[in-house]
Design a protein around this motif. Structure first.
Motif, PDB file in Angstrom:
ATOM      1  N   LEU A 116      -1.874  16.681   5.812  1.00 48.91           N
ATOM      2  CA  LEU A 116      -2.258  15.510   5.031  1.00 48.91           C
ATOM      3  C   LEU A 116      -3.759  15.277   5.124  1.00 48.91           C
ATOM      4  O   LEU A 116      -4.340  15.344   6.212  1.00 48.91           O
ATOM      5  CB  LEU A 116      -1.519  14.268   5.553  1.00 48.91           C
ATOM      6  CG  LEU A 116      -1.970  12.926   4.991  1.00 48.91           C
ATOM      7  CD1 LEU A 116      -1.615  12.807   3.516  1.00 48.91           C
ATOM      8  CD2 LEU A 116      -1.354  11.776   5.777  1.00 48.91           C
ATOM      9  N   ASP A 117      -4.368  15.003   4.012  1.00 49.78           N
ATOM     10  CA  ASP A 117      -5.756  14.556   3.997  1.00 49.78           C
ATOM     11  C   ASP A 117      -5.757  13.048   4.247  1.00 49.78           C
ATOM     12  O   ASP A 117      -5.365  12.277   3.366  1.00 49.78           O
ATOM     13  CB  ASP A 117      -6.401  14.872   2.651  1.00 49.78           C
ATOM     14  CG  ASP A 117      -7.838  14.380   2.559  1.00 49.78           C
ATOM     15  OD1 ASP A 117      -8.353  13.842   3.566  1.00 49.78           O
ATOM     16  OD2 ASP A 117      -8.439  14.522   1.479  1.00 49.78           O
ATOM     17  N   PRO A 118      -6.163  12.592   5.435  1.00 48.01           N
ATOM     18  CA  PRO A 118      -6.082  11.156   5.725  1.00 48.01           C
ATOM     19  C   PRO A 118      -6.947  10.311   4.830  1.00 48.01           C
ATOM     20  O   PRO A 118      -6.752   9.091   4.742  1.00 48.01           O
ATOM     21  CB  PRO A 118      -6.533  11.072   7.195  1.00 48.01           C
ATOM     22  CG  PRO A 118      -7.320  12.310   7.438  1.00 48.01           C
ATOM     23  CD  PRO A 118      -6.721  13.367   6.565  1.00 48.01           C
ATOM     24  N   ALA A 119      -7.906  10.935   4.147  1.00 44.85           N
ATOM     25  CA  ALA A 119      -8.759  10.156   3.245  1.00 44.85           C
ATOM     26  C   ALA A 119      -7.950   9.521   2.118  1.00 44.85           C
ATOM     27  O   ALA A 119      -8.351   8.475   1.581  1.00 44.85           O
ATOM     28  CB  ALA A 119      -9.858  11.044   2.668  1.00 44.85           C
ATOM     29  N   THR A 120      -6.797  10.131   1.760  1.00 45.09           N
ATOM     30  CA  THR A 120      -6.002   9.536   0.681  1.00 45.09           C
ATOM     31  C   THR A 120      -5.410   8.199   1.116  1.00 45.09           C
ATOM     32  O   THR A 120      -5.376   7.246   0.326  1.00 45.09           O
ATOM     33  CB  THR A 120      -4.878  10.484   0.243  1.00 45.09           C
ATOM     34  OG1 THR A 120      -3.973  10.700   1.335  1.00 45.09           O
ATOM     35  CG2 THR A 120      -5.443  11.823  -0.217  1.00 45.09           C
ATOM     36  N   ASP A 121      -4.952   8.106   2.367  1.00 41.91           N
ATOM     37  CA  ASP A 121      -4.463   6.826   2.876  1.00 41.91           C
ATOM     38  C   ASP A 121      -5.603   5.815   2.981  1.00 41.91           C
ATOM     39  O   ASP A 121      -5.457   4.645   2.615  1.00 41.91           O
ATOM     40  CB  ASP A 121      -3.822   7.007   4.250  1.00 41.91           C
ATOM     41  CG  ASP A 121      -2.506   7.765   4.201  1.00 41.91           C
ATOM     42  OD1 ASP A 121      -2.012   8.043   3.092  1.00 41.91           O
ATOM     43  OD2 ASP A 121      -1.977   8.080   5.280  1.00 41.91           O
ATOM     44  N   GLY A 122      -6.724   6.274   3.496  1.00 41.11           N
ATOM     45  CA  GLY A 122      -7.856   5.375   3.674  1.00 41.11           C
ATOM     46  C   GLY A 122      -8.374   4.820   2.363  1.00 41.11           C
ATOM     47  O   GLY A 122      -8.730   3.634   2.274  1.00 41.11           O
ATOM     48  N   ARG A 123      -8.416   5.667   1.345  1.00 39.71           N
ATOM     49  CA  ARG A 123      -8.894   5.199   0.033  1.00 39.71           C
ATOM     50  C   ARG A 123      -7.966   4.124  -0.524  1.00 39.71           C
ATOM     51  O   ARG A 123      -8.419   3.093  -1.046  1.00 39.71           O
ATOM     52  CB  ARG A 123      -8.997   6.383  -0.930  1.00 39.71           C
ATOM     53  CG  ARG A 123      -9.526   5.999  -2.312  1.00 39.71           C
ATOM     54  CD  ARG A 123      -9.896   7.246  -3.108  1.00 39.71           C
ATOM     55  NE  ARG A 123      -8.803   8.194  -3.218  1.00 39.71           N
ATOM     56  CZ  ARG A 123      -8.766   9.377  -2.593  1.00 39.71           C
ATOM     57  NH1 ARG A 123      -9.745   9.745  -1.782  1.00 39.71           N
ATOM     58  NH2 ARG A 123      -7.730  10.193  -2.763  1.00 39.71           N
ATOM     59  N   MET A 147       2.485   1.786   3.614  1.00 41.71           N
ATOM     60  CA  MET A 147       1.742   2.152   4.826  1.00 41.71           C
ATOM     61  C   MET A 147       1.235   0.901   5.541  1.00 41.71           C
ATOM     62  O   MET A 147       0.035   0.740   5.788  1.00 41.71           O
ATOM     63  CB  MET A 147       0.607   3.087   4.452  1.00 41.71           C
ATOM     64  CG  MET A 147       1.086   4.357   3.748  1.00 41.71           C
ATOM     65  SD  MET A 147      -0.258   5.445   3.242  1.00 41.71           S
ATOM     66  CE  MET A 147      -1.072   4.434   2.004  1.00 41.71           C
ATOM     67  N   ILE A 148       2.153   0.002   5.880  1.00 39.96           N
ATOM     68  CA  ILE A 148       1.800  -1.250   6.558  1.00 39.96           C
ATOM     69  C   ILE A 148       2.743  -1.399   7.750  1.00 39.96           C
ATOM     70  O   ILE A 148       3.807  -2.019   7.644  1.00 39.96           O
ATOM     71  CB  ILE A 148       1.893  -2.456   5.605  1.00 39.96           C
ATOM     72  CG1 ILE A 148       0.978  -2.231   4.401  1.00 39.96           C
ATOM     73  CG2 ILE A 148       1.505  -3.746   6.332  1.00 39.96           C
ATOM     74  CD1 ILE A 148       1.150  -3.247   3.289  1.00 39.96           C
ATOM     75  N   PRO A 149       2.403  -0.825   8.895  1.00 38.71           N
ATOM     76  CA  PRO A 149       3.309  -0.861  10.042  1.00 38.71           C
ATOM     77  C   PRO A 149       3.349  -2.194  10.770  1.00 38.71           C
ATOM     78  O   PRO A 149       4.278  -2.442  11.530  1.00 38.71           O
ATOM     79  CB  PRO A 149       2.766   0.245  10.956  1.00 38.71           C
ATOM     80  CG  PRO A 149       1.322   0.345  10.595  1.00 38.71           C
ATOM     81  CD  PRO A 149       1.243   0.044   9.130  1.00 38.71           C
ATOM     82  N   PHE A 174       0.824  -1.209   0.000  1.00 36.48           N
ATOM     83  CA  PHE A 174       0.000   0.000   0.000  1.00 36.48           C
ATOM     84  C   PHE A 174       0.861   1.263   0.000  1.00 36.48           C
ATOM     85  O   PHE A 174       1.362   1.693   1.042  1.00 36.48           O
ATOM     86  CB  PHE A 174      -0.911   0.026   1.217  1.00 36.48           C
ATOM     87  CG  PHE A 174      -1.784  -1.192   1.410  1.00 36.48           C
ATOM     88  CD1 PHE A 174      -1.829  -2.227   0.491  1.00 36.48           C
ATOM     89  CD2 PHE A 174      -2.579  -1.297   2.534  1.00 36.48           C
ATOM     90  CE1 PHE A 174      -2.632  -3.340   0.676  1.00 36.48           C
ATOM     91  CE2 PHE A 174      -3.391  -2.407   2.740  1.00 36.48           C
ATOM     92  CZ  PHE A 174      -3.419  -3.428   1.810  1.00 36.48           C
ATOM     93  N   GLN A 175       0.989   1.905  -1.161  1.00 40.42           N
ATOM     94  CA  GLN A 175       1.804   3.106  -1.282  1.00 40.42           C
ATOM     95  C   GLN A 175       0.925   4.347  -1.482  1.00 40.42           C
ATOM     96  O   GLN A 175      -0.160   4.260  -2.066  1.00 40.42           O
ATOM     97  CB  GLN A 175       2.756   2.985  -2.480  1.00 40.42           C
ATOM     98  CG  GLN A 175       3.781   1.872  -2.333  1.00 40.42           C
ATOM     99  CD  GLN A 175       4.898   1.975  -3.355  1.00 40.42           C
ATOM    100  OE1 GLN A 175       4.653   2.096  -4.554  1.00 40.42           O
ATOM    101  NE2 GLN A 175       6.134   1.924  -2.882  1.00 40.42           N
ATOM    102  N   ASN A 176       1.398   5.481  -1.008  1.00 38.31           N
ATOM    103  CA  ASN A 176       0.767   6.771  -1.309  1.00 38.31           C
ATOM    104  C   ASN A 176       1.833   7.649  -1.959  1.00 38.31           C
ATOM    105  O   ASN A 176       2.280   8.648  -1.391  1.00 38.31           O
ATOM    106  CB  ASN A 176       0.199   7.416  -0.048  1.00 38.31           C
ATOM    107  CG  ASN A 176      -0.672   8.621  -0.363  1.00 38.31           C
ATOM    108  OD1 ASN A 176      -0.658   9.139  -1.479  1.00 38.31           O
ATOM    109  ND2 ASN A 176      -1.430   9.089   0.618  1.00 38.31           N
TER     110      ASN A 176
END
Length: 389
Positions: free
Chosen positions: A30-37, A69-71, A9-11
């Motif tokens: 940062l708009d967190p919606a971009t990570d969530g999408r 984004m995979i901790p 999962f990359q942004n």
């Protein structure tokens, strides 16, 4: 031949903003919606993999940046275990120096139970190479080799001994135990793998009985000598030769033009994201114990001038893209050279839109996946063979 899909999962689009913020510049939040999408879209793709015929789902571990984004890979795979019924899972990798080793043993034990009978967790380990990740986790990067050596011993002891003690420089345990006990500790240990970034690191995991996991960062031919060292270290520790598992990025297009257009856009974006995450064109490796290879690599990139282009070109040469027939042929050549156990493939990376990724996966699943799965497994390449390949 087994073929798995890797969740990555990359942004990528956030890198410029992220680096500017890191430099102290005034940037929008940062708009967190971009990570969530991105999470929702990639989870949907991963959960479709079982019905498409893939053998396994893999994922990685990274913190802090938009790179991946995979901790917590085991947490993600635990979700996958409950949401699927057939597919195996794997990590590439759990970065051991970032974790308490007893917790790692507990987490992978629970993952084995969640998968149930007939399904296998393949756990890859590594020691990490990103300065900002070590720093923000409050860890000294120069200690990574020592921490890895101790942590893998603790993990194996926790899985195999009801009570154990261990006294090292970084970890100390006196008569501790772990519950639940693993259903099948040997299954877990037999499927431990090790991925290395620098050639000198290859024997580190091998001498603990781990199997090789290749994430190609150099020309393919370079890996024969590294696998030779890996094989020697396994043999010296009393372990039999092992087939590697191999990770690659893939783009499959209906036509050569489509495949080349998308590969030349998105594979270099993936390479650029890796360069930025690891700061590969920085000189900080020169003062970090245990990262001498990265220091030499950084110096070489500095001499090239355009590090992003150089890395993009290298990844285009190493990874798999083309029409279905071209993808099959490339993967057959790699299989013939390395005799792997499995390929683990990233199908969406960089700033690739969802619809492009869906076409990539659908075409590959329909026309390439069965042909690659039909490649017969061969005996592992021995280290003597590897030196002359």
């Amino acid at each position: 031949m087994r073929v798995g899909m890797t969740m990555f999962f990359q942004n990528y689009a956030d890198w410029d903003r992220y680096e500017a913020k890191e430099r102290g510049e005034d940037v929008p939040a940062l708009d967190p919606a971009t990570d969530g999408r991105r999470y929702r879209e990639e989870l949907d793709a991963a959960l479709a993999a079982e019905d498409q015929g893939w053998d396994s789902l893999w994922t990685v571990e990274h913190h802090i940046s938009p790179y991946t984004m995979i901790p917590n890979p085991v947490q993600l795979l635990s979700y996958i275990a409950g949401a699927t019924s057939r597919i195996d899972v794997g990590t590439m990798v759990v970065v051991l120096p970032w974790h308490h080793p007893l917790r790692v043993a507990e987490d992978i034990t629970v993952l084995q139970y969640l998968l149930g009978e007939g399904r296998t967790p393949y756990i890859g380990f590594g020691r990490g190479a990103a300065r900002r990740e070590f720093a923000q986790l409050g860890l000294e990067m120069g200690e990574s080799r020592g921490r890895f050596d101790e942590a893998i011993q603790v993990v194996k002891l926790a899985l195999t001994e009801e009570s154990f003690s261990f006294h090292g420089e970084h970890y100390t345990f006196d008569d501790v135990t772990m519950r639940p006990r693993p259903r099948d500790p040997q299954q877990l240990i037999d499927n431990f793998h090790f991925s290395w970034g620098s050639p000198s690191s290859a024997p580190i995991g091998a001498r603990f009985g781990l199997k090789p996991l290749i994430i190609p960062q150099r020309p393919w031919d370079d890996y024969h000598a590294e696998l030779a060292e890996f094989g020697r270290a396994r043999a010296a520790a009393g372990y039999a030769p092992a087939r590697p598992r191999i990770h690659m990025n893939v783009f499959c297009g209906e036509t050569e033009q489509e495949a080349e257009e998308h590969a030349r856009r998105f594979i270099p974006e993936y390479a650029d994201s890796a360069r930025r995450n690891y700061e590969l064109d920085s000189n900080h490796f020169a003062t970090t114990k245990g990262y001498e290879h990265y220091a030499a690599q950084s110096a070489a990139l500095e001499q090239v001038g355009d590090a992003a282009k150089a890395m993009g070109d290298a990844y285009l040469a190493n990874h798999v893209w083309g029409t279905p027939d071209q993808c099959v042929e490339k993967m057959r050549r790699i299989a013939a050279a390395f005799r792997p156990e499995e390929f683990m493939l990233v199908m969406r990376y960089g700033d690739m839109p969802r619809e492009v990724a869906e076409r990539n996966v659908a075409l590959f699943s329909r026309e390439v996946l069965p042909a690659v799965q039909a490649i017969p497994l061969e005996e592992p390449v021995t280290y003597d063979d590897a030196l002359t390949a």
